[in-house]
Design a protein around this motif. Sequence first.
Motif, short mmCIF file in Angstrom:
data_model
loop_
_atom_site.label_atom_id
_atom_site.label_comp_id
_atom_site.label_asym_id
_atom_site.label_seq_id
_atom_site.Cartn_x
_atom_site.Cartn_y
_atom_site.Cartn_z
N PRO A 110 -7.23 9.23 2.93
CA PRO A 110 -6.24 8.64 2.37
C PRO A 110 -5.60 9.72 1.35
CG PRO A 110 -8.11 7.87 1.51
CD PRO A 110 -8.56 8.76 2.72
N GLU A 111 -4.46 9.72 1.22
CA GLU A 111 -3.74 10.34 0.22
C GLU A 111 -2.36 9.62 -0.52
OE1 GLU A 111 -3.70 13.05 -1.56
OE2 GLU A 111 -5.37 13.72 -0.37
N THR A 112 -2.26 9.75 -1.47
CA THR A 112 -1.35 9.28 -2.54
C THR A 112 -1.13 9.69 -3.78
OG1 THR A 112 0.29 7.24 -3.12
CG2 THR A 112 -2.29 6.96 -2.78
N ILE A 113 -0.14 9.83 -4.49
CA ILE A 113 0.04 10.13 -5.78
C ILE A 113 -0.47 9.02 -6.66
CG2 ILE A 113 2.18 9.33 -6.39
CD1 ILE A 113 2.93 11.95 -7.64
N ALA A 114 -0.31 7.76 -5.89
CA ALA A 114 -0.90 6.47 -6.67
C ALA A 114 -2.51 6.49 -6.48
CB ALA A 114 -0.25 5.19 -6.38
N THR A 115 -3.26 7.48 -7.41
CA THR A 115 -4.57 7.36 -7.30
C THR A 115 -5.38 6.24 -7.22
OG1 THR A 115 -4.88 8.13 -9.43
CG2 THR A 115 -4.73 9.98 -7.83
N PHE A 157 4.65 1.86 1.15
CA PHE A 157 5.94 2.51 0.27
C PHE A 157 5.34 4.11 0.50
CE2 PHE A 157 6.85 -1.67 -0.46
CZ PHE A 157 8.21 -1.94 -0.32
N SER A 158 6.42 4.65 0.46
CA SER A 158 6.15 6.39 0.01
C SER A 158 5.84 6.64 -1.22
CB SER A 158 7.17 7.04 0.56
OG SER A 158 8.39 6.97 0.04
N ASP A 159 5.36 7.82 -1.60
CA ASP A 159 4.81 8.20 -3.27
C ASP A 159 6.44 8.23 -3.89
OD1 ASP A 159 2.25 8.00 -2.72
OD2 ASP A 159 2.15 10.74 -2.89
N GLU A 160 7.39 8.86 -2.95
CA GLU A 160 8.89 8.63 -3.49
C GLU A 160 9.13 7.54 -4.03
OE1 GLU A 160 8.07 10.21 -0.75
OE2 GLU A 160 7.87 12.15 -1.98
N GLU A 161 9.23 6.54 -3.26
CA GLU A 161 9.61 5.21 -3.62
C GLU A 161 8.85 4.66 -4.71
OE1 GLU A 161 11.17 3.37 0.86
OE2 GLU A 161 8.88 4.13 0.65
N ALA A 186 3.38 -0.10 -9.68
CA ALA A 186 4.67 0.08 -9.46
C ALA A 186 4.95 -0.50 -7.81
CB ALA A 186 5.42 1.25 -9.57
N THR A 187 3.89 -0.35 -7.12
CA THR A 187 4.23 -0.63 -5.59
C THR A 187 4.51 -1.97 -5.39
OG1 THR A 187 1.63 -0.87 -5.57
CG2 THR A 187 2.66 1.21 -4.71
N SER A 188 3.96 -3.02 -6.38
CA SER A 188 4.00 -4.36 -6.51
C SER A 188 5.47 -4.78 -6.37
CB SER A 188 3.23 -5.05 -7.48
OG SER A 188 3.67 -4.61 -8.57
N VAL A 189 6.12 -4.10 -7.52
CA VAL A 189 7.67 -4.14 -7.72
C VAL A 189 8.48 -3.65 -6.62
CG1 VAL A 189 9.62 -3.93 -9.48
CG2 VAL A 189 6.95 -4.72 -10.25
N ALA A 190 7.94 -2.47 -6.12
CA ALA A 190 8.83 -1.88 -5.14
C ALA A 190 8.82 -2.77 -3.77
CB ALA A 190 8.20 -0.62 -4.69
N GLN A 205 1.10 -1.23 -0.07
CA GLN A 205 0.03 -0.03 -0.09
C GLN A 205 0.82 1.25 0.00
OE1 GLN A 205 -3.10 -0.84 3.51
NE2 GLN A 205 -4.17 -0.69 1.41
N ALA A 206 0.40 2.31 -0.31
CA ALA A 206 1.02 3.67 -0.23
C ALA A 206 0.91 4.14 1.34
CB ALA A 206 0.43 4.64 -1.15
N THR A 207 1.94 4.76 1.74
CA THR A 207 1.96 5.12 3.28
C THR A 207 0.87 5.75 3.80
OG1 THR A 207 4.25 4.84 3.14
CG2 THR A 207 3.45 6.03 5.00
N MET A 208 0.44 6.73 3.13
CA MET A 208 -0.75 7.67 3.67
C MET A 208 -2.06 6.93 3.44
SD MET A 208 0.96 10.30 4.96
CE MET A 208 -0.31 11.52 5.06
#
Length: 379
Positions: free
Chosen positions: A260-265, A292-296, A317-321, A244-247
């Motif tokens: 909830p917030e993240t660049i990964a909408t 993961f953070s948005d930057e990561e 991309a979170t899956s590969v991160a 998931q995205a951290t926020m």
Amino acid sequence: MSFGQIYTGLIDKYFDRLPISNRKNIISIGEGNTPLIKLKNIPKEIGKDVNLYVKFEGLNPTSSFKDRGMTVAVTRAVEEGSNAIICASTGNTSAAAAAYAARAGIKSFVLIPDGKIALGKLAQAIMYGAEIIQIKGNFDDGMQLVKKIGESAPVSIVNSINPFRLQGQKTAAFEIIDELGKAPDYHCLPVGNAGNITAYWMGYCEYSGHIGKMVEKSTRICQDICQYSTDAVTSVPPKMVGYQATMSAPFLRGEPVKDPETIATAIRIGNPQSWDYAWMASRESGGWFDEFSDEEILKVQRMLAEKEGIFCEPASATSVAGALKDIQSGKIAEGSTIVCTLTGHGLKDPDIAINQCKTEMTAIDATFDAVNKAIFAKL
Ligand SMILES: *Cc1c(COP(=O)(O)O)cnc(C)c1O
């Protein structure tokens, strides 16, 4: 497939495992059958000997995995006589709903968060002719509204609370087993509303003959309607790992997240509808959740494009991160086979890509000398 045979979509291919009563009713745009691509350069770069694959779901007809569920949900809705469908969406569900409704000749209503939807996804909903309702709220607000409206209005809900969505989505696991000849050791994917992690677990268990709660559930949905196949490839289902995205990480917080917030909408969701099922998938499989953070997330999105030629959307991309972090730490051992779902195509969200490299683009004179100099400077 043999010579001279056209691929006609996932319902036709896995008909005996899906709750559709007659092949004549299928509403398909050729979804599924997406490539399973083995990463070459990234594993080499991190110096780990793993079999790391991505299932590129961005190559579905509307460029996300949502098409898998939508073909089944819309086919069912039409079989049941429905003339309209409705969903709340961060963007990709609305694109898929609109496309399959167009194909079926029925109406689609989509509730999307005002201003927080990626440009490509909005363009799709417009072009496929959806009735677009922008709300001054987020996905979770839209979801609550859709559930209420579905109780009174003559519209079929096609969010993943519709069990037929998950039935369609489980076929991605079938395809992976078909290609690898067995299930992978780990399956990594981004988690938003948590329908997909549930569907994959259902698919892996069903197809590999692993009898657990998910197979019971899946069988129940299928059995009254179709000739549910009980043949299975003997295989051990994978550990399911959700990122998931951290926020926007309710599974890490252990409770819903309010704003909830993240660049990964696509995974900007605080109150996942498949909460219990996702926990079941995680626990039964021996998997885990991470964040993961948005930057990561953006770093890995770019790495996949630059190192492997694969452009996915940020959420994907979170899956590969996640896989890379767990491979590097040794939590996922060398020699393992890992599949990461790349849930959507990078072109869905062109703004994110362009914003990342704006400073790198400056125009030069349209002369041979200027262009020649620019090239030699980079060689
Ligand atoms: C819908 C979606 C997700 C999240 O899937 P869930 O089933 O809601 O967990 C992730 N990535 C993309 C690109 C999506 O469209």
